[in-house]
Scaffold this active site. Structure first.
Site, mmCIF file in Angstrom:
data_model
loop_
_atom_site.group_PDB
_atom_site.id
_atom_site.type_symbol
_atom_site.label_atom_id
_atom_site.label_comp_id
_atom_site.label_asym_id
_atom_site.label_seq_id
_atom_site.Cartn_x
_atom_site.Cartn_y
_atom_site.Cartn_z
ATOM 1 N N ASP A 201 -4.155 -16.019 7.548
ATOM 2 C CA ASP A 201 -2.889 -16.154 7.112
ATOM 3 C C ASP A 201 -2.115 -16.726 7.882
ATOM 4 O OD1 ASP A 201 -3.157 -14.970 3.797
ATOM 5 O OD2 ASP A 201 -2.005 -13.022 4.762
ATOM 6 N N SER B 154 -13.362 -9.776 2.351
ATOM 7 C CA SER B 154 -11.446 -9.779 1.849
ATOM 8 C C SER B 154 -10.843 -8.098 1.682
ATOM 9 C CB SER B 154 -11.670 -10.724 0.803
ATOM 10 O OG SER B 154 -11.203 -9.683 -0.089
ATOM 11 N N ARG C 92 3.402 -20.114 2.382
ATOM 12 C CA ARG C 92 3.183 -20.068 4.166
ATOM 13 C C ARG C 92 3.471 -21.796 4.232
ATOM 14 N NH1 ARG C 92 2.273 -14.481 5.670
ATOM 15 N NH2 ARG C 92 1.806 -12.942 4.614
ATOM 16 N N ARG D 108 1.082 -1.191 -0.240
ATOM 17 C CA ARG D 108 -0.422 -0.032 0.099
ATOM 18 C C ARG D 108 0.995 0.910 0.076
ATOM 19 N NH1 ARG D 108 -2.918 -4.027 2.140
ATOM 20 N NH2 ARG D 108 -5.057 -4.338 2.240
ATOM 21 N N LYS E 212 -6.547 -19.218 -1.432
ATOM 22 C CA LYS E 212 -5.103 -18.294 -1.356
ATOM 23 C C LYS E 212 -3.695 -19.218 -2.313
ATOM 24 C CE LYS E 212 -6.395 -16.319 2.819
ATOM 25 N NZ LYS E 212 -6.119 -14.170 1.791
ATOM 26 N N ARG F 136 -5.877 -18.381 -8.685
ATOM 27 C CA ARG F 136 -7.203 -17.955 -7.518
ATOM 28 C C ARG F 136 -7.992 -16.315 -8.829
ATOM 29 N NH1 ARG F 136 -2.405 -15.461 -3.964
ATOM 30 N NH2 ARG F 136 -5.075 -15.394 -2.346
HETATM 31 C C1 S3P Z 1 -3.982 -8.721 2.525
HETATM 32 C C2 S3P Z 1 -5.618 -9.478 2.450
HETATM 33 C C3 S3P Z 1 -6.378 -11.104 2.960
HETATM 34 C C4 S3P Z 1 -4.231 -12.221 3.463
HETATM 35 C C5 S3P Z 1 -3.218 -11.843 2.408
HETATM 36 C C6 S3P Z 1 -3.406 -9.878 2.219
HETATM 37 C C7 S3P Z 1 -4.378 -7.391 2.478
HETATM 38 O O1 S3P Z 1 -6.713 -11.056 1.737
HETATM 39 O O2 S3P Z 1 -5.188 -13.002 3.471
HETATM 40 O O3 S3P Z 1 -2.963 -12.022 2.583
HETATM 41 O O4 S3P Z 1 -3.333 -6.947 2.863
HETATM 42 O O5 S3P Z 1 -4.701 -6.794 1.894
HETATM 43 P P1 S3P Z 1 -7.883 -11.568 1.207
HETATM 44 O O6 S3P Z 1 -8.573 -10.040 0.998
HETATM 45 O O7 S3P Z 1 -8.206 -12.487 0.303
HETATM 46 O O8 S3P Z 1 -8.364 -11.872 2.208
#
Ligand code: S3P
Length: 457
Positions: free
Chosen positions: A333, A180, A407, A39, A360, A135
């Site tokens: 995670d 999510s 992971r 981000r 994932k 995915r």
């Molecule tokens: C993340 C959100 C999660 C997480 C990923 C990082 C993020 O995924 O599993 O490792 O940085 O927004 P989801 O939004 O699919 O749950």
């Protein structure tokens, strides 16, 4: 067949064995948080001025975002002291990339980048590695289509795919259908270059790094609570973002591996400094403490608007627990490594509400169940659950397929450190996506890893 010892970098592809180790001791820092790192580069790329980022995770996933932001026209450089500087192009100023954007293994990176690019009048083609190409992307493409984005994708909305943003995107109100943070964030980021107010309704709260960072960059963002507890997030588009200085705290999802390792390797006592303690990322610590884990947090402080602390972990006798499904968003995670802790806990551990684990980097539910069974641990895999029965002694000796999933790779190496016959994973390379220093840091604490030659095909 073993070849080298003192394996020190996970950039080496191929099998790696973790063997029963003496006590783990010492103080470490894990690399910067992956979610915040992505981000920081992305908002820096849209801001006016120079965003300076300290502690950026230099794992492959985040480096893919750095490359993508360059392809969109931002200047992204690393200074000799490891500080990253991003000169942004301004909201709406993305250039059309000249080539396909290859996001490697990075689901967060590609999904957030689709949001960023989706409200700009450019065409972009995204692809990724074999894991990312499997995915689901429909969850991002659906709201983007409603904002006016054209999508050319293979059936089922998998990568590679091309999006072309409209001249002027439409603001939408979007209720996130799955919990999510990636979907929420993609829509909010698309909202930045959309005239008017884009609204995201989040029935179940997920990690809020996008909201926090948007506020820090001066975006027009407002968060309210709806009557039934839903979060309503509004972002006003077409406002300038102001460059920021960002210090990225240690990633709790990486700290999770040495934490669990210290709990299960007898006599261990380690400290992990400067770890992010955002409440939406704290579920693993909460669960491990319920299991009887000796975990203490010192030196709590606030860094760049996020809570941070030092975590001390000593080896402990663990007991099985029922993990409430509502906790999933704050530890999504961490289930693979929680399962490793549960393998050493007396009695049953029940984990439910895990449907998202199937999409994932790998189908983590089946990858975990297969790896646990291969190492003599009793477990039952349900459609959205994992139940396992643990005990103080784990035989190990199994070979584990990592399916391009960092992971899964690190979790089973942690298992090997406390099991009689060790554990071999088929490929350590994916670890570099999020935690390139993993084996160096773990070896420094006393972990025994040994690289193996790949078996002939
Ligand atoms: C993340 C959100 C999660 C997480 C990923 C990082 C993020 O995924 O599993 O490792 O940085 O927004 P989801 O939004 O699919 O749950």
């Amino acid at each position: 067949m073993s070849s080298t010892t003192g394996f020190s970098t996970t950039a080496d592809a191929g099998p790696l064995t973790a063997s029963a180790s003496g006590p783990l001791t010492g103080t470490i820092r894990v690399p910067g948080d992956k979610s915040i790192s992505h981000r920081a580069l992305m908002l820096g790329a849209l801001a006016i001025g120079e965003t300076v980022i300290e502690g950026l995770l230099e794992g492959e996933d985040v480096l893919a975002t750095a490359a993508a932001m360059r392809a969109f026209g931002a200047s992204v450089t690393r200074t000799g002291t490891g500080v990253w500087v991003v000169k942004g192009v301004g909201v709406g100023g993305f250039l059309e990339p000249e080539d396909v954007i290859d996001y490697g293994n990075a689901g967060t990176g590609v999904r957030l980048a689709m949001g960023l690019a989706g409200s700009q009048a450019i065409a972009v083609t995204f692809t990724g590695d074999a894991s990312l190409r499997r995915r689901p992307m429909g969850r991002i493409l659906d709201p983007l289509r409603r904002m006016g984005v054209q999508v050319l994708a293979r059936s089922q909305g998998r990568l590679p795919l091309t999006i072309r943003g409209p001249d002027v995107a439409l603001p939408i109100e979007y209720r996130v259908p799955v919990p999510s943070a990636q979907v929420k964030s993609a829509v909010l980021l698309a909202g930045l270059n959309t005239p008017g107010v884009t609204t995201v309704i989040e029935p179940v709260m997920t990690r809020d790094h996008t909201e926090r960072m948007l506020a820090a960059f001066g975006a027009g963002i407002e968060i309210d609570k709806g009557e039934d507890g839903e979060r309503i997030i509004r972002v006003e588009g077409r406002l300038d973002l102001k460059a920021q200085a960002i210090r990225v705290p240690g990633d709790p999802s990486s700290a999770a591996f040495p934490m669990v390792a210290a709990l299960i390797v007898e006599g261990s006592d380690i400290t992990i400094e400067s770890v992010l303690l955002n409440p939406m990322r704290n579920g693993l610590i909460e669960t491990l403490i319920e299991m009887g884990g000796d975990i203490m947090i010192d030196n709590r402080r606030t860094v760049g608007g996020e809570s941070v602390g030092d975590i001390r972990v000593r080896s402990s006798r663990l007991k099985g627990v029922v993990v409430p499904p509502e906790r999933a968003p704050s530890m999504i995670d961490e289930y693979p490594v929680l399962a490793i802790a549960a393998a050493f806990a007396e009695g049953r551990t029940v984990m439910e509400g895990l449907g998202e684990l199937r999409v994932k980097e790998s189908d983590r539910l089946s990858a975990m169940a297969a790896g646990l069974s291969a190492n003599g641990i009793l477990c039952e895999e349900g459609p959205e659950s994992l139940v396992l029965t643990g005990g103080a002694v784990v035989a190990g000796g199994g070979s584990v397929k990592t399916h391009l999933d960092h992971r899964i790779a690190m979790s089973f190496l942690v298992l090997g450190l406390a099991s009689g016959q060790g554990v071999t994973i088929d490929d350590a390379a994916p670890i570099a996506t999020s935690f390139p220093e993993f084996s160096t840091l773990m070896t420094g604490l006393g972990a025994r890893f040994e690289a193996m030659e790949p078996t002939a095909r």
